[in-house]
Motif scaffolding. Sequence first.
Motif, PDB file in Angstrom:
ATOM      1  N   UNK A  72       0.817  -1.209   0.000  1.00 30.89           N
ATOM      2  CA  UNK A  72       0.000   0.000   0.000  1.00 30.89           C
ATOM      3  C   UNK A  72       0.855   1.265   0.000  1.00 30.89           C
ATOM      4  N   UNK A  73       2.039   1.181   0.601  1.00 29.20           N
ATOM      5  CA  UNK A  73       2.940   2.332   0.650  1.00 29.20           C
ATOM      6  C   UNK A  73       3.898   2.368  -0.532  1.00 29.20           C
ATOM      7  N   UNK A  74       3.810   1.355  -1.408  1.00 28.96           N
ATOM      8  CA  UNK A  74       4.695   1.247  -2.582  1.00 28.96           C
ATOM      9  C   UNK A  74       6.169   1.309  -2.182  1.00 28.96           C
ATOM     10  N   UNK A  75       6.531   0.533  -1.164  1.00 33.41           N
ATOM     11  CA  UNK A  75       7.905   0.532  -0.671  1.00 33.41           C
ATOM     12  C   UNK A  75       8.830  -0.182  -1.644  1.00 33.41           C
ATOM     13  N   UNK A  76      10.071   0.296  -1.740  1.00 30.55           N
ATOM     14  CA  UNK A  76      11.049  -0.426  -2.540  1.00 30.55           C
ATOM     15  C   UNK A  76      11.630  -1.559  -1.704  1.00 30.55           C
ATOM     16  N   UNK A  77      12.557  -2.312  -2.285  1.00 26.40           N
ATOM     17  CA  UNK A  77      13.052  -3.520  -1.611  1.00 26.40           C
ATOM     18  C   UNK A  77      13.712  -3.203  -0.271  1.00 26.40           C
ATOM     19  N   UNK A  78      14.557  -2.171  -0.241  1.00 25.74           N
ATOM     20  CA  UNK A  78      15.246  -1.816   1.005  1.00 25.74           C
ATOM     21  C   UNK A  78      14.249  -1.382   2.071  1.00 25.74           C
TER      22      UNK A  78
END
Length: 278
Positions: A72-78
Motif C-alpha cells: 500500500x505504501x509502494x515501498x522499494x526492496x530496502x
Amino acid sequence: MGSPLGDFIRTKRDSIQPESLGLPDRGRRRSPGLRRLDLAARAGISVEYLTRIEQGRDRNPSVAVVHALADALSLDRSERDHLRYLAKITGGVCSAHTQPAPPRRDVRPSVLETLRLLEPGIAMVTNRLGDVLAHTSGYESVTSHTGLLDADPPNLTRYVFTDPRARTFFADWDEVADELAFDLWLGPSVENSEWFTTELATVAGPEFTRRLNRHVVPRRGALRLNHPSGYELQLLRETFELSSDAQQLVVFLPADERTAQAADRLRHQPHGRLRAIS
C-alpha cells in the motif's frame, strides 16, 4: 507511546502525495501526505487497526498485514526489508526484560588477518552501532587529524553527531548522519541498540533523535571526504557482512585517479599500524 514500526509507517504515509498513487485530491488535510483512510483502504485493513499500529498500541501485526502495508505504501526492496525488521523488533520490545548488554567489540583473528592482507588499502571492521573495531593503516591515513580515531574506543556514530570536525570532514554530512542513525536499528539486538542510543542521545541531542525516528533508508553512494590536509577524496564502499559476529568489513576504493593519488600521498605520512580493539 509509539513504536519503531508505527513511526516508520506514519513517516512514509506523510511523505506520499495521494496523486502519486492515482488517488483523488480530497482538498485540505490536517497533515501532509496520505490520509489514514486511504492507506487503510489500500492495505485492506480498518482505519482503527492502522491507527493502533501507528500509535504503538498494536505491536504484533501479522506477516500478511505487514506485506499489505508495504504494498500500500509502494515501498522499494530496502524499505520493505526495513519494515519487516521493525515489525520483528517492535514485537519484541514490549517483552524485553533483560539488562541491556554492551555490544561485542572483539574481532576474530582470521578477520584481522584479512585486514593485514588488504594493506596498504583502506579498510575497517565495524558494527551497526558505529564502533570502529579494527582498521588498516590506509584507513588511519585518510582519517588522520580529523579526530575520528581519537576516542577509546573510536565510534563513528558518536563522532559524526558530537564532533564539529565531522561536518567538515564528511562533505555529505547529512547523508552520512542518516546512514548511521538508520544502522542503529539494525544493531545486533534490541537491547544493544537501546543501550547505545540511550547513551548517545544524551550528548547528540535532538538532531540525532530526529534522524533516528525518521527511518530514512540510505542510498549509500560514494563517500566524499575533505581531508584536513586539503585533499578531496571520493571513495566507493564495498561492505562484507560478518553475520556470525554482527560486524562488517568495509573496504574503501578510490573512485577516481585524483583520489588514488591523494590516498597514496597520505599513506606515506606516518600514522601507525593496524589497530585492533578488544
